[in-house]
Design a protein around this motif. Structure first.
Motif, PDB file in Angstrom:
ATOM      1  N   ASP A 108       9.220  29.882  13.141  1.00  0.00           N
ATOM      2  CA  ASP A 108       8.386  30.051  11.947  1.00  0.00           C
ATOM      3  C   ASP A 108       9.084  29.515  10.700  1.00  0.00           C
ATOM      4  OD1 ASP A 108       6.428  31.199  13.482  1.00  0.00           O
ATOM      5  OD2 ASP A 108       6.949  33.275  12.963  1.00  0.00           O
ATOM      6  N   TYR A 109      10.374  29.772  10.587  1.00  0.00           N
ATOM      7  CA  TYR A 109      11.121  29.236   9.448  1.00  0.00           C
ATOM      8  C   TYR A 109      11.115  27.715   9.476  1.00  0.00           C
ATOM      9  CZ  TYR A 109      13.105  33.883   8.485  1.00  0.00           C
ATOM     10  OH  TYR A 109      13.286  35.207   8.167  1.00  0.00           O
ATOM     11  N   ILE A 110      11.365  27.150  10.648  1.00  0.00           N
ATOM     12  CA  ILE A 110      11.427  25.691  10.790  1.00  0.00           C
ATOM     13  C   ILE A 110      10.083  25.055  10.462  1.00  0.00           C
ATOM     14  CG2 ILE A 110      11.666  23.821  12.470  1.00  0.00           C
ATOM     15  CD1 ILE A 110      13.768  25.621  13.889  1.00  0.00           C
ATOM     16  N   ASP A 111       9.006  25.633  11.006  1.00  0.00           N
ATOM     17  CA  ASP A 111       7.677  25.047  10.834  1.00  0.00           C
ATOM     18  C   ASP A 111       7.225  25.040   9.381  1.00  0.00           C
ATOM     19  OD1 ASP A 111       7.691  24.746  13.554  1.00  0.00           O
ATOM     20  OD2 ASP A 111       6.337  26.417  13.975  1.00  0.00           O
ATOM     21  N   ALA A 112       7.762  25.946   8.582  1.00  0.00           N
ATOM     22  CA  ALA A 112       7.383  26.037   7.169  1.00  0.00           C
ATOM     23  C   ALA A 112       8.268  25.193   6.262  1.00  0.00           C
ATOM     24  CB  ALA A 112       7.425  27.500   6.714  1.00  0.00           C
ATOM     25  N   ASP A 113       9.188  24.439   6.835  1.00  0.00           N
ATOM     26  CA  ASP A 113      10.185  23.722   6.022  1.00  0.00           C
ATOM     27  C   ASP A 113      10.230  22.252   6.421  1.00  0.00           C
ATOM     28  OD1 ASP A 113      12.450  22.745   4.736  1.00  0.00           O
ATOM     29  OD2 ASP A 113      13.552  24.622   4.949  1.00  0.00           O
ATOM     30  N   GLU A 115      11.441  19.648   4.788  1.00  0.00           N
ATOM     31  CA  GLU A 115      12.720  19.002   4.500  1.00  0.00           C
ATOM     32  C   GLU A 115      13.710  19.270   5.621  1.00  0.00           C
ATOM     33  OE1 GLU A 115      15.806  16.912   2.497  1.00  0.00           O
ATOM     34  OE2 GLU A 115      13.622  16.885   2.311  1.00  0.00           O
ATOM     35  N   TYR A 116      13.763  20.517   6.084  1.00  0.00           N
ATOM     36  CA  TYR A 116      14.660  20.867   7.182  1.00  0.00           C
ATOM     37  C   TYR A 116      14.294  20.086   8.443  1.00  0.00           C
ATOM     38  CZ  TYR A 116      17.288  23.729  10.497  1.00  0.00           C
ATOM     39  OH  TYR A 116      18.164  24.162  11.484  1.00  0.00           O
ATOM     40  N   GLN A 117      13.000  19.967   8.710  1.00  0.00           N
ATOM     41  CA  GLN A 117      12.557  19.214   9.887  1.00  0.00           C
ATOM     42  C   GLN A 117      12.959  17.743   9.780  1.00  0.00           C
ATOM     43  OE1 GLN A 117       8.471  19.974  11.314  1.00  0.00           O
ATOM     44  NE2 GLN A 117       8.399  21.681   9.866  1.00  0.00           N
ATOM     45  N   PRO A 122      14.496  19.248  14.634  1.00  0.00           N
ATOM     46  CA  PRO A 122      14.800  20.370  15.537  1.00  0.00           C
ATOM     47  C   PRO A 122      14.138  20.298  16.903  1.00  0.00           C
ATOM     48  CG  PRO A 122      13.386  21.059  13.711  1.00  0.00           C
ATOM     49  CD  PRO A 122      13.864  19.704  13.376  1.00  0.00           C
ATOM     50  N   TYR A 123      12.878  19.926  16.948  1.00  0.00           N
ATOM     51  CA  TYR A 123      12.200  19.963  18.240  1.00  0.00           C
ATOM     52  C   TYR A 123      12.548  18.767  19.127  1.00  0.00           C
ATOM     53  CZ  TYR A 123       9.654  23.843  16.219  1.00  0.00           C
ATOM     54  OH  TYR A 123       9.347  25.051  15.648  1.00  0.00           O
ATOM     55  N   TYR A 327      20.947  25.588   3.655  1.00  0.00           N
ATOM     56  CA  TYR A 327      22.021  24.938   2.905  1.00  0.00           C
ATOM     57  C   TYR A 327      23.045  24.296   3.841  1.00  0.00           C
ATOM     58  CZ  TYR A 327      26.364  24.440   0.286  1.00  0.00           C
ATOM     59  OH  TYR A 327      27.535  23.946  -0.249  1.00  0.00           O
ATOM     60  N   LEU A 328      23.501  25.055   4.843  1.00  0.00           N
ATOM     61  CA  LEU A 328      24.542  24.548   5.743  1.00  0.00           C
ATOM     62  C   LEU A 328      24.063  23.350   6.560  1.00  0.00           C
ATOM     63  CD1 LEU A 328      26.088  27.904   7.033  1.00  0.00           C
ATOM     64  CD2 LEU A 328      26.998  26.371   5.272  1.00  0.00           C
TER      65      LEU A 328
END
Length: 448
Positions: A108-113, A115-117, A122-123, A327-328
């Motif tokens: 859920d955190y990943i899917d909402a972000d 920039e992170y993706q 990730p997937y 951040y990391l």
């Protein structure tokens, strides 16, 4: 855990050996504790943590603690005792932690972000049994350690009429033998360590030849494919080709750096070893792909993903923990991490962002098209020596090759069946398994 007030947070940080400075603008700081067992990158990570603790506007303080001994067990004990950190590094057995509901899925955190993706993909790097189970991602890897390469003494090879590492195992052994014979006791063709020697060369030669110890299609252990590798590999010992003493890894590295033997096998960590820890100054050294049985690549070379972050289910502040992970694993932190040569980039995005001129000899270990991550083989309650020990004993002549294979097939599958019957493990089957793309298949877990 939340610590109220500046003085309390600072005193706790000092008492626990924490890293960084509590943000001066905060009257109410949320402390996110992070346990890690990596030491090689501690200076850089300390710098990044201190930067975050000084500059973040979310009133979050990262308490990073390096746990070097019995890491996984220490986390489990802390979880049971109610003192677990908020974030842990990925160096744990995923199944054990998932079965005991110790981790929060990050989907859920990943899917909402977005920039992170974009930065972490990730997937695309969800590996069955390693960071991914039952459709859930529990951590995302930031980097990769290469598979095994052949590090070689260019001077010794050239002195003996060789300019490159052969494609086949037979030719590789012949080259090592020729160098040993020419050395006449002053130097040797190849060296093996006493620490998991089978893994560092011959097992990887087997992998790229399409040989693996677990039959994913049929869901069982099968060591039969190693017979030819073992029979050929015995030549290193039977014909006195190898350096006569098998010592620990660091000792053998030092001997290679001193020119005592021409061929050594290990992964991308050797880039730093032979430029900083044990710098090679008296000869040129090269890096080459491992040979295969017949010169053809029929299976993937195993790589090791690294540097992921998981949130413990006991964390009282999972949202703040996710901000720390953001951040990391941000482009800023990862760029510096990768350019410092701590690991190879795992994502296409970061591979294109880093300045490769800064990574030195690590560039020689860049990932190959046929390198991949294998699905995690079920962990079983095995009695007796593990397969790497038994197979090396066969190389050394301590046990017959056929007897070694029969022993391993029997013991591993009997233990596997017993564990399945007891319910402690399930049978892993990947019917569409492809040895050249082992992580692409669909995993099924069976109760029998």
């Amino acid at each position: 855990m939340k610590r109220r007030g500046m003085s309390l947070a600072l005193c706790a940080a000092m008492a626990m050996g924490t890293i960084g400075v509590v943000p001066a603008m905060a009257d109410d700081v949320t402390t996110i504790t992070y346990w890690v067992n990596d030491r090689h990158d501690s200076e850089y990570m300390t710098e990044m943590v201190e930067k975050y603790n000084k500059e973040n506007t979310d009133n979050i303080y990262i308490d990073m603690q390096i746990i070097t001994d019995d890491y996984e067990n220490m986390i489990s004990l802390a979880y049971t005792g109610g003192t677990a950190p908020d974030i842990i590094g990925q160096s744990v057995t995923l199944k054990n932690f998932v079965d005991n509901d110790m981790l929060i899925p990050l989907n859920d955190y990943i899917d909402a972000d977005e920039e992170y993706q974009k930065v972490n993909e990730p997937y695309e790097h969800a590996y069955e049994g390693l960071n991914y189970m039952n459709g859930n991602l529990y951590w995302v890897y930031s980097g990769m350690r290469s598979g095994v390469r052949i590090e070689y003494n260019k001077d010794l090879l050239e002195e003996n009429g060789f300019t490159e590492i052969p494609d086949t195992l037979d030719e590789y052994i012949d080259m090592a033998k020729a160098i040993t014979e020419a050395g006449d006791g002053e130097y040797y063709g190849i060296g093996f360590t006493s620490s998991s020697p089978f893994e560092r060369q011959l097992e990887m030669i087997a992998q790229v030849s399409g040989i693996y110890y677990y039959d994913y299609v049929n869901g069982k252990f099968d060591f039969s494919g190693y017979k030819e590798i073992l029979e050929k590999g015995k030549r290193f010992i039977d014909e006195d080709i190898a350096y006569p003493d098998q010592q620990g890894v660091d000792n053998m590295r030092a001997l290679f750096a001193e020119g005592e033997f021409a061929l050594w096998g290990n992964a991308s960590q050797e880039a730093g070893v032979f430029t900083s820890q044990l710098p090679i100054e008296d000869f040129e050294w090269g890096v080459a792909e491992v040979p295969s049985l017949d010169g053809e690549i029929k299976g993937a070379l195993q790589t090791t993903p690294s540097k992921g972050y998981a949130i413990m289910s006991s964390s009282e502040h999972p949202d703040e923990a996710w901000k720390v992970i953001q951040y990391l694993q941000s482009e800023e932190v990862l760029k510096g991490y990768l350019e410092n040569g701590f690991c190879l980039p795992i994502t296409t995005y970061m591979d294109e962002k880093i300045d490769k001129s800064k990574i030195g000899r690590l560039a020689d270990f860049s990932l190959l098209d046929y390198e991949s991550v294998y699905p995690a083989v079920p962990t079983i309650n095995l009695t007796g020596d593990d397969y790497r020990t038994v197979l090396w004993n066969a190389i050394m002549g301590y046990v017959d090759v056929d007897d070694a294979i029969e022993d391993l097939n029997t013991r591993y599958n009997e233990a596997y069946d017993a564990d399945i019957e007891s319910g402690s493990v399930k049978r892993l089957v990947i019917e569409d398994y492809d040895p050249l793309h082992p992580s692409d298949g669909t995993a099924t877990y069976l109760d029998k």
